[in-house]
Design a protein around this motif. Structure first.
Motif, PDB file in Angstrom:
ATOM      1  N   GLN A 445       0.714  -1.235   0.056  1.00 43.26           N
ATOM      2  CA  GLN A 445       0.032   0.217   0.029  1.00 43.26           C
ATOM      3  C   GLN A 445       0.833   1.122  -0.092  1.00 43.26           C
ATOM      4  O   GLN A 445       0.312   2.209  -0.659  1.00 43.26           O
ATOM      5  N   PHE A 446       1.932   1.408   0.588  1.00 44.64           N
ATOM      6  CA  PHE A 446       2.715   2.585   0.937  1.00 44.64           C
ATOM      7  C   PHE A 446       4.020   2.386   0.307  1.00 44.64           C
ATOM      8  O   PHE A 446       4.641   1.334   0.126  1.00 44.64           O
ATOM      9  N   SER A 447       4.504   3.547  -0.270  1.00 45.73           N
ATOM     10  CA  SER A 447       5.679   3.537  -1.050  1.00 45.73           C
ATOM     11  C   SER A 447       6.906   3.756  -0.177  1.00 45.73           C
ATOM     12  O   SER A 447       6.518   4.204   1.159  1.00 45.73           O
ATOM     13  N   PRO A 448       8.150   3.534  -0.321  1.00 48.57           N
ATOM     14  CA  PRO A 448       9.471   3.745   0.490  1.00 48.57           C
ATOM     15  C   PRO A 448       9.519   5.004   1.154  1.00 48.57           C
ATOM     16  O   PRO A 448       9.786   5.212   2.223  1.00 48.57           O
ATOM     17  N   THR A 449       8.918   6.103   0.382  1.00 49.38           N
ATOM     18  CA  THR A 449       9.100   7.292   1.011  1.00 49.38           C
ATOM     19  C   THR A 449       7.990   7.466   2.040  1.00 49.38           C
ATOM     20  O   THR A 449       8.140   8.236   3.175  1.00 49.38           O
ATOM     21  N   GLU A 450       6.832   6.977   2.041  1.00 50.31           N
ATOM     22  CA  GLU A 450       5.802   7.209   2.885  1.00 50.31           C
ATOM     23  C   GLU A 450       6.214   6.527   4.234  1.00 50.31           C
ATOM     24  O   GLU A 450       5.732   6.769   5.194  1.00 50.31           O
ATOM     25  N   ARG A 451       6.834   5.031   3.860  1.00 53.85           N
ATOM     26  CA  ARG A 451       7.252   4.286   5.160  1.00 53.85           C
ATOM     27  C   ARG A 451       8.364   5.182   5.672  1.00 53.85           C
ATOM     28  O   ARG A 451       8.244   4.968   7.047  1.00 53.85           O
ATOM     29  N   GLU A 452       9.256   5.822   5.181  1.00 54.52           N
ATOM     30  CA  GLU A 452      10.300   6.595   5.682  1.00 54.52           C
ATOM     31  C   GLU A 452       9.784   7.621   6.551  1.00 54.52           C
ATOM     32  O   GLU A 452      10.179   7.904   7.758  1.00 54.52           O
ATOM     33  N   ALA A 453       8.572   8.074   6.109  1.00 54.56           N
ATOM     34  CA  ALA A 453       8.218   9.312   6.900  1.00 54.56           C
ATOM     35  C   ALA A 453       7.464   8.518   8.282  1.00 54.56           C
ATOM     36  O   ALA A 453       7.409   9.395   9.305  1.00 54.56           O
ATOM     37  N   MET A 454       6.894   7.346   8.196  1.00 50.20           N
ATOM     38  CA  MET A 454       6.366   7.029   9.283  1.00 50.20           C
ATOM     39  C   MET A 454       7.508   6.518  10.349  1.00 50.20           C
ATOM     40  O   MET A 454       7.308   6.810  11.535  1.00 50.20           O
ATOM     41  N   LEU A 455       8.404   5.988   9.983  1.00 51.88           N
ATOM     42  CA  LEU A 455       9.496   5.663  10.720  1.00 51.88           C
ATOM     43  C   LEU A 455      10.123   6.810  11.355  1.00 51.88           C
ATOM     44  O   LEU A 455      10.533   6.838  12.449  1.00 51.88           O
ATOM     45  N   ALA A 456      10.115   8.115  10.826  1.00 54.85           N
ATOM     46  CA  ALA A 456      10.687   9.176  11.197  1.00 54.85           C
ATOM     47  C   ALA A 456      10.032   9.870  12.491  1.00 54.85           C
ATOM     48  O   ALA A 456      10.461  10.404  13.293  1.00 54.85           O
ATOM     49  N   LEU A 457       8.681   9.490  12.161  1.00 54.47           N
ATOM     50  CA  LEU A 457       7.652   9.888  13.149  1.00 54.47           C
ATOM     51  C   LEU A 457       7.875   9.072  14.652  1.00 54.47           C
ATOM     52  O   LEU A 457       7.998   9.483  15.611  1.00 54.47           O
ATOM     53  N   LYS A 458       8.141   7.939  14.130  1.00 49.96           N
ATOM     54  CA  LYS A 458       8.494   7.007  15.409  1.00 49.96           C
ATOM     55  C   LYS A 458       9.608   7.466  16.202  1.00 49.96           C
ATOM     56  O   LYS A 458      10.010   7.556  17.378  1.00 49.96           O
ATOM     57  N   ALA A 459      10.753   7.628  15.454  1.00 47.00           N
ATOM     58  CA  ALA A 459      12.044   7.909  15.757  1.00 47.00           C
ATOM     59  C   ALA A 459      12.032   9.421  16.648  1.00 47.00           C
ATOM     60  O   ALA A 459      12.567   9.415  17.410  1.00 47.00           O
ATOM     61  N   ALA A 460      10.912  10.343  16.301  1.00 47.30           N
ATOM     62  CA  ALA A 460      10.888  11.553  17.147  1.00 47.30           C
ATOM     63  C   ALA A 460      10.442  11.176  18.524  1.00 47.30           C
ATOM     64  O   ALA A 460      10.523  11.902  19.355  1.00 47.30           O
ATOM     65  N   PHE A 461       9.777  10.231  18.724  1.00 49.29           N
ATOM     66  CA  PHE A 461       9.177   9.635  19.963  1.00 49.29           C
ATOM     67  C   PHE A 461       9.959   8.649  20.601  1.00 49.29           C
ATOM     68  O   PHE A 461      10.184   8.732  21.887  1.00 49.29           O
ATOM     69  N   ASP A 462      10.520   7.962  19.862  1.00 51.11           N
ATOM     70  CA  ASP A 462      11.288   6.857  20.133  1.00 51.11           C
ATOM     71  C   ASP A 462      12.606   6.530  19.473  1.00 51.11           C
ATOM     72  O   ASP A 462      12.513   5.565  18.554  1.00 51.11           O
ATOM     73  N   PRO A 463      13.452   7.304  19.752  1.00 51.36           N
ATOM     74  CA  PRO A 463      14.898   7.367  18.633  1.00 51.36           C
ATOM     75  C   PRO A 463      15.575   5.734  18.837  1.00 51.36           C
ATOM     76  O   PRO A 463      16.082   5.552  17.870  1.00 51.36           O
ATOM     77  N   ALA A 464      15.618   5.242  19.910  1.00 54.37           N
ATOM     78  CA  ALA A 464      16.206   4.017  19.958  1.00 54.37           C
ATOM     79  C   ALA A 464      15.355   2.684  19.274  1.00 54.37           C
ATOM     80  O   ALA A 464      15.827   1.583  19.330  1.00 54.37           O
ATOM     81  N   GLY A 465      14.294   3.206  19.348  1.00 59.66           N
ATOM     82  CA  GLY A 465      13.462   1.901  18.595  1.00 59.66           C
ATOM     83  C   GLY A 465      13.045   0.648  19.661  1.00 59.66           C
ATOM     84  O   GLY A 465      12.841  -0.089  19.216  1.00 59.66           O
ATOM     85  N   LEU A 466      12.690   1.189  20.693  1.00 56.37           N
ATOM     86  CA  LEU A 466      12.578   0.247  21.822  1.00 56.37           C
ATOM     87  C   LEU A 466      11.063  -0.130  22.332  1.00 56.37           C
ATOM     88  O   LEU A 466      10.496  -1.209  22.834  1.00 56.37           O
ATOM     89  N   LEU A 467      10.199   0.737  21.737  1.00 56.81           N
ATOM     90  CA  LEU A 467       8.865   0.415  22.064  1.00 56.81           C
ATOM     91  C   LEU A 467       7.949  -0.238  20.955  1.00 56.81           C
ATOM     92  O   LEU A 467       8.153   0.100  19.730  1.00 56.81           O
ATOM     93  N   ASN A 468       7.665  -1.503  21.306  1.00 58.99           N
ATOM     94  CA  ASN A 468       6.917  -2.363  20.452  1.00 58.99           C
ATOM     95  C   ASN A 468       7.602  -2.703  19.146  1.00 58.99           C
ATOM     96  O   ASN A 468       7.102  -2.324  17.923  1.00 58.99           O
ATOM     97  N   PRO A 469       9.123  -2.779  18.889  1.00 58.70           N
ATOM     98  CA  PRO A 469       9.836  -2.946  17.697  1.00 58.70           C
ATOM     99  C   PRO A 469       9.355  -4.180  16.785  1.00 58.70           C
ATOM    100  O   PRO A 469       9.074  -4.952  17.303  1.00 58.70           O
ATOM    101  N   GLY A 470       9.715  -3.728  15.550  1.00 58.18           N
ATOM    102  CA  GLY A 470       9.559  -4.849  14.733  1.00 58.18           C
ATOM    103  C   GLY A 470       8.119  -4.831  14.105  1.00 58.18           C
ATOM    104  O   GLY A 470       7.798  -5.968  13.446  1.00 58.18           O
ATOM    105  N   LYS A 471       7.188  -4.095  14.651  1.00 56.79           N
ATOM    106  CA  LYS A 471       5.751  -3.981  14.288  1.00 56.79           C
ATOM    107  C   LYS A 471       5.319  -2.947  13.364  1.00 56.79           C
ATOM    108  O   LYS A 471       6.156  -1.719  13.392  1.00 56.79           O
ATOM    109  N   VAL A 472       4.226  -2.798  12.614  1.00 55.55           N
ATOM    110  CA  VAL A 472       3.461  -1.805  12.038  1.00 55.55           C
ATOM    111  C   VAL A 472       4.152  -1.342  10.731  1.00 55.55           C
ATOM    112  O   VAL A 472       3.514  -1.402   9.586  1.00 55.55           O
TER     113      VAL A 472
END
Length: 500
Positions: A445-472
């Protein structure tokens, strides 16, 4: 006895050492009964409602106060240990699947209703309060909490916030997002955070809309303030039978097109009505290829006028039989079948996988006919129930998890449904979230650019990626590999795959 392979032995030793370190760090922070790490104690936490995927957590923490939540998060952050927040475990996409080397943070003990304010029509509750319990607490004031997922007797408001849950009445009253004013919780570093406010608006960015539906990836929710609405003076339900699924699908679009916004508009196909009728005896028409449940609520005058309009539209759309609930008992009986669709399916199959996608209302018949073809393609049965009013599908694929081949075919069947939904102009999720179940379909459904934006939003809250990693949010590598496999196998080569 053969010695374990070196790699296995090393992994086991590393896990044991990590477990000792985590237990040592958390033991001073929690009562002894609130920290579990022995295998027999952590097994109940190895999956959520998506039972096909299981993983025992390293440690389970069951805090009883917000101070303990903060302390656990701070300790895990210091040790770089992943944290998976868990409510009632009723989720259906693997969102609460534990991390093998992480802490499962159970919030089940946060089950207090803090305040019901009938003047402002709000309730403030802890995250572990059951959905239905909010309405029960508000009932003496003539109020209730509108979003009503089928699991409302067990699911918690914290989980509803994580998944942005809906329910049979979400067409008129909205999803969790539309019924929540404020969410309090903690960041991955254990710092308090609040989204939204008790006022009509909150200063700054609208982060409430970000955290609702974020699947525990941005913060850990501990407290929620929800809107309450007055109980309608009257509610009546029309049950309409159709001899053709396309007529039933077209009828849904016709009702909305006529300017009618029902309190609920649900659809079930023949296999599902047979399953639930045998279970709850709701009075369903077993000869119909599909039935619609179309509800009206409000004042007696409003309901009478709307029911008359609904009947006219449904008749014109080809309904072969109409039944209107005579009283409240019969209305609840009509809905009992829909509410018990999942347990009814459990009676006719060893296992089932409940999918969740959303399509434009006008394509309901197209997806049902496509699913019938998929049943033949994958050699598995599928019973269908829909939040038809907003196009949210819940196909239940029936299989036996003890047969690895059936499980594999079930996974392919589910992916086919999700990706066909995208091809029809829809999305891979409605209210169950992505979790681990739909990671590959997110690639479609989502392009690489769109998924990168989602990952950037997560990184803003959780830079180390420790909350529920490997999901979504799937990684670029995962999507690239899935795209190549998809094309190589000739599965659904629709335009969305051209980006790979």
């Amino acid at each position: 006895m053969n010695a374990p392979l070196p790699a296995v032995a090393t992994a086991s030793a590393e896990r044991a050492e990590r477990q000792r370190a985590v237990v040592a760090a958390l033991a001073p922070l929690l009562p002894a009964h609130a920290l579990l790490w022995q295998a027999e104690d952590t097994i109940p936490y190895e999956c959520d409602g998506l039972t096909a995927y299981r993983q025992q957590p390293l440690v389970v923490a069951l805090p009883e106060t917000e101070a303990q939540v903060a302390a656990v998060l701070k300790a895990c952050h210091r040790l770089a240990v992943p944290v998976v927040a868990r409510g009632a475990g009723t989720g259906l996409s693997g969102g609460a699947l534990p991390h093998a080397l992480g802490v499962t943070l159970s919030l089940a003990k946060f089950n207090r209703i803090l305040q019901v304010d009938p003047v402002s029509r709000t309730a403030t509750v802890q995250c572990g309060v059951r959905n239905l319990a909010i309405s029960e607490a508000a009932a003496p004031h003539g109020l209730y909490y509108a979003p009503d997922p089928s699991s409302q007797i067990a699911c918690t408001i914290g989980g509803n916030v994580a998944e942005n849950s809906g329910g049979v009445h979400c067409l008129k009253y909205g999803l969790t997002l539309h019924n929540v004013l404020r969410v309090r919780g903690y960041t991955v570093e254990g710092e308090p955070v609040e989204f939204g406010s008790l006022a009509l608006d909150a200063p700054g960015l609208d982060l409430l809309a970000v955290v609702v539906g974020s699947e525990g990836m941005l913060a850990v929710t501990t407290e929620v303030t929800v809107k309450l609405v007055p109980r309608p003076r009257l509610a009546r339900c029309v049950m309409a039978s159709f001899d053709d699924v396309r007529k039933a699908g077209d009828a849904v679009a016709a009702v909305i097109g006529a300017g009618i916004i029902p309190a609920g508009l649900e659809m079930m196909d023949k296999p599902m009505t047979a399953a639930v009728e045998d279970f709850v005896h709701a009075g369903y028409d077993l000869d119909a290829e599909a039935i619609l449940l179309c509800e009206s609520d409000g004042t007696p005058e409003e309901v009478a006028e709307e029911i008359e309009r609904m009947q006219a539209v449904l008749t014109a759309a080809g309904a072969t039989r109409l039944a209107v609930s005579r009283d409240e008992a019969q209305r609840l009986k009509f809905w009992s079948g829909r509410k018990n669709a999942f347990p009814a399916s459990g009676r006719i199959s060893p296992d089932y996988m409940c999918m969740d996608s959303t399509i434009p209302r006008k394509r309901l018949a197209d997806i049902l006919l496509a699913i019938q073809e998929m049943e033949r393609k994958y050699g598995l049965r599928c019973a269908n129930v829909f939040h038809a009013g907003d196009g949210n599908l819940h196909p239940l694929i029936l299989f036996d998890a003890n047969d690895p081949d059936q499980l594999h075919r079930c996974e392919l069947f589910g992916a086919d449904i999700l990706e066909t939904s995208v091809a029809l102009g829809g999305t891979v999720t409605g209210e169950h979230g992505v979790g681990i179940e739909k990671l590959n379909s997110m690639c479609v459904q989502f392009s690489p650019t769109e998924r990168e934006a989602m990952l950037a939003l997560k990184a803003a809250f959780d830079p180390a990626g420790l909350l529920n990693p490997g999901k979504v949010i799937p990684t670029l590598q995962r999507c690239a590999e899935y795209g190549k496999m998809h094309v190589r196998k000739g599965l659904l080569p629709f335009p969305q795959l051209e980006r790979f």
